[in-house]
Design a protein around this motif. Structure first.
Motif, short mmCIF file in Angstrom:
data_model
loop_
_atom_site.label_atom_id
_atom_site.label_comp_id
_atom_site.label_asym_id
_atom_site.label_seq_id
_atom_site.Cartn_x
_atom_site.Cartn_y
_atom_site.Cartn_z
N LEU A 75 34.34 -41.07 15.45
CA LEU A 75 35.55 -40.73 15.89
C LEU A 75 36.51 -39.66 15.33
N MET A 76 35.57 -39.32 14.24
CA MET A 76 36.31 -37.98 13.52
C MET A 76 35.77 -36.63 14.47
N VAL A 77 34.21 -37.00 14.64
CA VAL A 77 34.10 -35.94 15.41
C VAL A 77 34.36 -35.68 16.89
N THR A 78 34.93 -37.01 17.74
CA THR A 78 34.87 -37.43 19.51
C THR A 78 35.68 -37.02 19.04
N LEU A 79 37.36 -37.67 19.00
CA LEU A 79 38.53 -37.32 18.89
C LEU A 79 39.07 -36.31 19.04
N PRO A 80 38.82 -35.18 18.14
CA PRO A 80 38.87 -33.71 18.19
C PRO A 80 38.71 -32.55 19.75
N LEU A 81 37.56 -33.41 19.69
CA LEU A 81 37.21 -32.70 20.79
C LEU A 81 36.88 -33.25 22.71
N VAL A 82 37.11 -34.24 22.63
CA VAL A 82 37.79 -34.89 23.19
C VAL A 82 39.27 -33.98 23.78
N ALA A 83 40.16 -34.46 22.99
CA ALA A 83 41.15 -33.86 22.52
C ALA A 83 41.50 -32.03 23.27
N GLY A 84 40.22 -31.47 22.63
CA GLY A 84 40.32 -30.14 23.34
C GLY A 84 40.03 -29.97 24.24
N LEU A 85 39.05 -30.45 24.49
CA LEU A 85 38.19 -30.26 26.09
C LEU A 85 39.18 -30.60 26.77
N SER A 86 40.01 -31.56 26.38
CA SER A 86 40.99 -31.80 27.91
C SER A 86 41.98 -30.66 28.13
N LEU A 87 42.66 -30.40 27.16
CA LEU A 87 44.07 -29.51 26.71
C LEU A 87 42.72 -27.97 27.22
N GLY A 88 42.03 -27.60 26.56
CA GLY A 88 41.31 -26.11 26.62
C GLY A 88 41.38 -26.43 28.54
N LEU A 89 40.55 -27.49 29.14
CA LEU A 89 39.94 -26.92 30.20
C LEU A 89 41.39 -27.37 31.62
N MET A 90 42.61 -27.78 30.82
CA MET A 90 43.53 -27.84 32.31
C MET A 90 44.30 -26.70 33.30
N ARG A 91 43.97 -25.73 32.04
CA ARG A 91 44.22 -24.42 32.39
C ARG A 91 43.35 -24.06 33.84
N PRO A 92 42.43 -23.68 33.32
CA PRO A 92 41.43 -22.95 34.54
C PRO A 92 41.52 -24.48 35.82
N GLY A 93 41.70 -25.61 35.95
CA GLY A 93 40.76 -26.91 36.21
C GLY A 93 42.88 -26.95 37.69
N LYS A 94 43.67 -25.95 36.37
CA LYS A 94 45.11 -25.80 37.42
C LYS A 94 44.78 -24.76 38.54
N GLY A 95 43.74 -23.54 38.23
CA GLY A 95 43.73 -21.75 38.79
C GLY A 95 43.25 -23.01 39.98
N VAL A 96 41.39 -23.58 40.35
CA VAL A 96 41.05 -23.69 40.61
C VAL A 96 41.49 -24.59 41.69
#
Length: 56
Positions: free
Chosen positions: A19-40
């Protein structure tokens, strides 16, 4: 996905560590990929000449 399953089977980490590894990783990747996804999505709409839907 394969890497996560391999790690769980090979090393059998405790649930709190997962949980300590995956939750921040999932949240960070979700927020980090939101802007490029919108651009696509906008680029695809422009390429396919999608117009705004009529209102009402």
């Amino acid at each position: 996905m394969f890497g996560a399953l391999f790690a769980m089977i090979a090393w059998d980490p405790p649930i709190w560590l997962l949980l300590m590894v995956t939750l921040p990783l999932v949240a960070g990747l979700s927020l980090g990929l939101m802007r490029p996804g919108k651009g696509v999505m906008i680029a695809l709409q422009m390429r396919n000449r999608v117009e705004q839907a009529p209102h009402g």
